[in-house]
Design a protein around this motif. Sequence first.
Motif, PDB file in Angstrom:
ATOM      1  N   GLN A 151       0.819  -1.215   0.000  1.00  0.00           N
ATOM      2  CA  GLN A 151       0.000   0.000   0.000  1.00  0.00           C
ATOM      3  C   GLN A 151       0.853   1.265   0.000  1.00  0.00           C
ATOM      4  O   GLN A 151       0.370   2.338  -0.372  1.00  0.00           O
ATOM      5  CB  GLN A 151      -0.934   0.004   1.216  1.00  0.00           C
ATOM      6  N   GLN A 152       2.127   1.130   0.394  1.00  0.00           N
ATOM      7  CA  GLN A 152       2.990   2.308   0.506  1.00  0.00           C
ATOM      8  C   GLN A 152       4.044   2.392  -0.599  1.00  0.00           C
ATOM      9  O   GLN A 152       4.769   3.381  -0.683  1.00  0.00           O
ATOM     10  CB  GLN A 152       3.666   2.311   1.877  1.00  0.00           C
ATOM     11  N   LEU A 153       4.147   1.366  -1.419  1.00  0.00           N
ATOM     12  CA  LEU A 153       5.151   1.338  -2.470  1.00  0.00           C
ATOM     13  C   LEU A 153       4.674   2.066  -3.716  1.00  0.00           C
ATOM     14  O   LEU A 153       3.498   1.998  -4.075  1.00  0.00           O
ATOM     15  CB  LEU A 153       5.512  -0.098  -2.837  1.00  0.00           C
ATOM     16  N   GLY A 154       5.618   2.734  -4.396  1.00  0.00           N
ATOM     17  CA  GLY A 154       5.328   3.318  -5.688  1.00  0.00           C
ATOM     18  C   GLY A 154       5.487   2.280  -6.785  1.00  0.00           C
ATOM     19  O   GLY A 154       5.900   1.140  -6.539  1.00  0.00           O
ATOM     20  N   GLU A 155       5.194   2.680  -8.016  1.00  0.00           N
ATOM     21  CA  GLU A 155       5.238   1.748  -9.139  1.00  0.00           C
ATOM     22  C   GLU A 155       6.646   1.225  -9.404  1.00  0.00           C
ATOM     23  O   GLU A 155       6.812   0.094  -9.874  1.00  0.00           O
ATOM     24  CB  GLU A 155       4.691   2.429 -10.397  1.00  0.00           C
ATOM     25  N   ARG A 156       7.673   2.044  -9.127  1.00  0.00           N
ATOM     26  CA  ARG A 156       9.054   1.650  -9.411  1.00  0.00           C
ATOM     27  C   ARG A 156       9.689   0.891  -8.246  1.00  0.00           C
ATOM     28  O   ARG A 156      10.785   0.328  -8.385  1.00  0.00           O
ATOM     29  CB  ARG A 156       9.912   2.883  -9.730  1.00  0.00           C
ATOM     30  N   ASP A 157       9.042   0.894  -7.100  1.00  0.00           N
ATOM     31  CA  ASP A 157       9.612   0.277  -5.906  1.00  0.00           C
ATOM     32  C   ASP A 157       9.495  -1.239  -5.975  1.00  0.00           C
ATOM     33  O   ASP A 157       8.808  -1.790  -6.841  1.00  0.00           O
ATOM     34  CB  ASP A 157       8.922   0.815  -4.656  1.00  0.00           C
ATOM     35  N   GLU A 158      10.155  -1.906  -5.023  1.00  0.00           N
ATOM     36  CA  GLU A 158      10.137  -3.368  -5.019  1.00  0.00           C
ATOM     37  C   GLU A 158      10.107  -3.911  -3.595  1.00  0.00           C
ATOM     38  O   GLU A 158      10.631  -3.298  -2.665  1.00  0.00           O
ATOM     39  CB  GLU A 158      11.367  -3.921  -5.754  1.00  0.00           C
ATOM     40  N   LEU A 159       9.468  -5.052  -3.460  1.00  0.00           N
ATOM     41  CA  LEU A 159       9.476  -5.822  -2.215  1.00  0.00           C
ATOM     42  C   LEU A 159      10.195  -7.129  -2.508  1.00  0.00           C
ATOM     43  O   LEU A 159       9.662  -7.979  -3.235  1.00  0.00           O
ATOM     44  CB  LEU A 159       8.058  -6.079  -1.715  1.00  0.00           C
ATOM     45  N   ILE A 160      11.401  -7.261  -1.995  1.00  0.00           N
ATOM     46  CA  ILE A 160      12.193  -8.471  -2.202  1.00  0.00           C
ATOM     47  C   ILE A 160      11.972  -9.404  -1.018  1.00  0.00           C
ATOM     48  O   ILE A 160      12.242  -9.038   0.127  1.00  0.00           O
ATOM     49  CB  ILE A 160      13.683  -8.129  -2.345  1.00  0.00           C
ATOM     50  N   LYS A 215       4.452   4.975   7.525  1.00  0.00           N
ATOM     51  CA  LYS A 215       5.846   4.614   7.828  1.00  0.00           C
ATOM     52  C   LYS A 215       6.808   5.030   6.723  1.00  0.00           C
ATOM     53  O   LYS A 215       7.791   5.733   6.975  1.00  0.00           O
ATOM     54  CB  LYS A 215       5.971   3.109   8.070  1.00  0.00           C
ATOM     55  N   MET A 216       6.569   4.592   5.508  1.00  0.00           N
ATOM     56  CA  MET A 216       7.524   4.869   4.438  1.00  0.00           C
ATOM     57  C   MET A 216       7.650   6.366   4.176  1.00  0.00           C
ATOM     58  O   MET A 216       8.757   6.894   4.016  1.00  0.00           O
ATOM     59  CB  MET A 216       7.136   4.141   3.160  1.00  0.00           C
TER      60      MET A 216
END
Length: 234
Positions: A27-36, A97-98
């Motif tokens: 919910q807090q990530l942008g389109e270019r971000d990643e969750l590894i 948070k982010m």
Amino acid sequence: MDKKVSVVMAACNGERYIGPQIVSILQQLGERDELIISLDPSTDQTESVISGFADSRIKLLHGPGQGIVNNIEHGLTAASGDYIFLADQDDIWHSKKMERILEVLKQDAALLVVHDCRIVDEALNELAPSYFMWHGTKTGFWNNLLRNSFIGCCMAFHRCLLNTALPFPKQLPMHDQWLGLIACKMGKVKYLKEPLIDYRRHSNNQSSLSHADILSMIRWRLSLIIALKERKLL
């Protein structure tokens, strides 16, 4: 162009809680971000839960199966973001948070930020309103070499920290202490007295709130000192 964020999570047998945590992060990530997510061999349905999100921002890796420290390192080596956030599989991120951490990293010239958290039980009932107060958190390199106050799931930092921190020394007891101590030597560390996650404690946590025996703690500190000298930080 906005800088990219990588959230790095080590996972293992986390099917019970990892779903809500992933939701709170995505919910807090942008389109270019990643969750590894580096997933060590598991006996439950953790991989199915992760795959069920079908979100291109999630990068699922097969972990080395050598414990949480090596699993975190495996995830960090795959991170491509300008800012790196660490996350546990069973916590819940608060909604701002982010945004709050990026504000500090960008505007406060901090190399690493560690924020407070609310300690909760399996059902998210509050056990303590502040980890900092419960733990007696202290700042500074020597205080944290003696008694670690860095908590990985509450840490974020600039990518440049990895140039010195990786690869992890062999038999490193705690990745968060290693990253925090290096940050103390390389730049500014900011302690943010705001609880920005619910830090869930239960019987299957990969990390522990308890301390090792005194001899093990002494050996670990000596190993850290040797490793820091090898990186020319002492």
